[in-house]
Write a protein that holds these residues in place. Structure first.
Motif, short mmCIF file in Angstrom:
data_model
loop_
_atom_site.label_atom_id
_atom_site.label_comp_id
_atom_site.label_asym_id
_atom_site.label_seq_id
_atom_site.Cartn_x
_atom_site.Cartn_y
_atom_site.Cartn_z
N VAL A 140 -15.60 8.56 -3.32
CA VAL A 140 -16.08 7.09 -2.29
C VAL A 140 -16.32 8.34 -0.81
N ARG A 141 -17.64 7.70 -0.21
CA ARG A 141 -17.48 8.11 1.25
C ARG A 141 -15.79 7.01 2.32
N VAL A 142 -15.38 8.05 3.15
CA VAL A 142 -14.63 7.74 4.22
C VAL A 142 -15.26 6.80 4.91
N ASP A 143 -15.23 5.97 5.76
CA ASP A 143 -16.33 5.46 6.45
C ASP A 143 -15.62 4.69 7.88
N LYS A 144 -13.57 5.34 7.89
CA LYS A 144 -12.87 5.45 9.11
C LYS A 144 -11.54 5.95 9.41
N LEU A 145 -11.39 6.51 10.31
CA LEU A 145 -10.15 7.34 9.92
C LEU A 145 -9.27 7.26 11.24
N ALA A 146 -7.91 6.11 11.29
CA ALA A 146 -7.42 5.90 12.77
C ALA A 146 -5.45 6.06 12.17
N MET A 154 1.03 -0.50 -0.04
CA MET A 154 0.13 0.01 -0.04
C MET A 154 1.26 1.12 -0.23
N THR A 155 0.25 2.17 -0.98
CA THR A 155 1.82 3.56 -0.95
C THR A 155 0.49 4.47 0.29
N THR A 156 1.60 5.19 0.05
CA THR A 156 1.18 6.13 1.31
C THR A 156 1.40 8.03 0.31
N ASP A 157 0.43 8.33 0.70
CA ASP A 157 0.04 9.84 0.19
C ASP A 157 0.87 11.03 1.52
N ASP A 158 1.21 11.85 0.72
CA ASP A 158 1.76 12.75 1.61
C ASP A 158 0.58 13.33 2.85
N CYS A 159 -0.43 14.06 1.86
CA CYS A 159 -2.31 14.11 2.23
C CYS A 159 -3.07 13.19 1.89
N ILE A 160 -4.05 13.16 2.37
CA ILE A 160 -4.99 12.57 2.31
C ILE A 160 -6.16 13.96 2.74
N ILE A 161 -6.96 13.74 1.83
CA ILE A 161 -7.77 15.19 2.58
C ILE A 161 -9.30 14.79 2.16
N ILE A 162 -10.50 14.60 3.38
CA ILE A 162 -11.55 14.25 3.58
C ILE A 162 -12.85 15.61 3.16
N GLY A 163 -13.08 15.57 1.88
CA GLY A 163 -14.24 16.39 2.26
C GLY A 163 -13.87 16.77 0.45
N ALA A 185 -1.66 7.63 4.77
CA ALA A 185 -1.21 8.94 4.51
C ALA A 185 -0.03 9.24 5.68
N ARG A 186 0.22 10.55 5.25
CA ARG A 186 1.59 11.05 6.96
C ARG A 186 0.69 11.86 7.23
N ALA A 187 -0.24 12.47 6.28
CA ALA A 187 -1.06 13.46 6.70
C ALA A 187 -2.38 13.58 6.46
N VAL A 188 -3.40 13.91 7.77
CA VAL A 188 -5.11 14.16 7.01
C VAL A 188 -5.21 15.49 7.29
N LEU A 189 -6.52 15.65 6.09
CA LEU A 189 -7.43 17.27 6.38
C LEU A 189 -8.61 16.64 5.97
N LEU A 190 -9.22 17.24 7.31
CA LEU A 190 -10.97 17.00 7.69
C LEU A 190 -11.50 18.05 6.97
N PHE A 201 -0.97 7.65 9.34
CA PHE A 201 -2.52 7.38 9.16
C PHE A 201 -3.01 6.40 8.10
N VAL A 202 -4.54 5.68 8.46
CA VAL A 202 -4.94 4.61 7.64
C VAL A 202 -6.55 5.46 8.20
N ILE A 203 -6.80 4.77 6.18
CA ILE A 203 -8.14 5.30 6.04
C ILE A 203 -9.16 4.12 5.58
N GLU A 204 -10.21 3.90 6.58
CA GLU A 204 -10.46 3.03 5.40
C GLU A 204 -12.09 3.70 4.68
N THR A 205 -12.28 2.68 2.89
CA THR A 205 -13.28 3.57 2.51
C THR A 205 -14.10 1.70 1.83
N ALA A 206 -15.26 1.93 0.74
CA ALA A 206 -15.76 0.52 0.50
C ALA A 206 -13.94 -0.12 -0.38
N GLN A 207 -13.58 1.37 -1.17
CA GLN A 207 -12.51 0.57 -2.57
C GLN A 207 -11.22 0.11 -1.59
#
Length: 304
Positions: free
Chosen positions: A78-84, A1-10, A101-106, A90-96
């Motif tokens: 896609v909708r994000v179901d969980k953030l940990a 699994m690759t790691t993004d620098d940042c995942i944005i949710i929204g 990611a190293r950082a997350v912006l909500l 961080f690990v993001i869980e989705t239906a896909q």
């Protein structure tokens, strides 16, 4: 699994602004967009600087997404179901599947509470035609000297009715359920402003003669525009479930650089403070994105 620098949710104005900034910092950015941004519901905003004739919310979002994708942002509808949080980020869980990611912006925003019994087949056309409005800061100018109804009660309903009184003399505050729940101070302010008060319940909504009409305790009433002052639901559950601090109503607590109480987790826009302003959300997103860039640079040089 690759790691993004940042995942944005929204995928609203805050999320897309942050995506543009981060991508132009040469970072790997992934944006999850469930397609439920409130900005997409705006038929035409004339309050956003740079658009003298106004711009539809969907058109603004499309332009912002086009700009983000030009710089390499990867959008996933896609909708994000969980953030940990874990030791590596961080690990993001989705239906896909899962993503890292190293950082997350909500930037998930809020959902307005709609009037009870207002069916979509009336709500959506009324919204499109400006018969139903949710933000008097954005579009109070458009109801200047018109007949306006505010569905709400208590301090929140009174405050919105009084705000609208600066645009028109004809303002009526209608209780959403049965009788108004107003303390003497609120009632006195409404009386001083000449704002009528009508008990509910409200129901049987319909568009009639270019107005939004519905039943009240006083009988059927119709208005040029109606503002529901019923509050909203803050979409902060992902961060709260991950352990982030929030206010009693669910707004995420952040510092001056949009950092939540969880290191590496940021938040911007109405999920932090529901001002319902595109410009405010975009400004917070720019601050968050730059702080994310600097944080990642401290962890590992971002040299070309």
């Amino acid at each position: 699994m690759t790691t993004d620098d940042c995942i944005i949710i929204g995928g609203g104005p805050a999320g897309l602004t942050a995506a543009i900034y981060l991508a132009r910092y040469h970072l790997r950015v992934r944006l999850f967009d469930s397609g439920s941004s409130r900005a997409a519901m705006i038929p035409c905003t004339r309050n956003h600087a740079g658009y003298p004739e106004g711009v539809a919310g969907k058109d603004l979002l499309a332009l912002m997404l086009q700009q983000a994708e030009k710089y390499g942002v990867h959008r996933q509808p896609v909708r994000v179901d969980k953030l940990a949080r874990d030791d590596d980020g961080f690990v993001i869980e989705t239906a896909q599947g899962g993503f890292r990611a190293r950082a997350v912006l909500l930037a998930t925003g809020v959902v307005n509470h709609r009037p009870a019994h207002l069916l979509p087949e009336v709500h959506d056309p009324a919204l499109e035609r400006g018969l139903l409005r949710y933000c008097p800061v954005c579009d109070g100018y458009e109801v200047t000297d018109k007949k306006v109804g505010v569905i709400g009660t208590g301090e929140h309903g009174a405050r919105e009715a009084l705000f609208l009184r600066s645009f028109t003399r004809d303002v009526t505050l209608i209780a959403p359920e049965v009788e108004h729940a107003l303390d003497p101070a609120c009632a006195a302010k409404l009386d001083e402003a000449g704002i009528a008060r009508v008990n509910g319940p409200c129901g049987n909504y319909a568009i009639e003669r270019e107005q939004l009409a519905f039943d009240t305790a006083r009988g059927r009433m119709a208005f040029d525009s109606v503002y529901p002052a019923l509050g909203s639901r803050i979409r902060s559950h992902l961060a709260i479930e991950a352990g982030a601090r929030a206010t009693d109503v669910g707004c995420l607590e952040v510092d001056d650089h949009q950092r939540t109480s969880i290191p590496g987790l940021f938040a911007a826009g109405d999920v932090v403070k529901g001002l319902d302003q595109i410009s405010h959300a975009m400004g917070e997103a720019g601050v968050a994105a730059t702080t994310i860039r600097n944080m990642l640079s401290e962890q590992q040089p971002l040299w070309r």
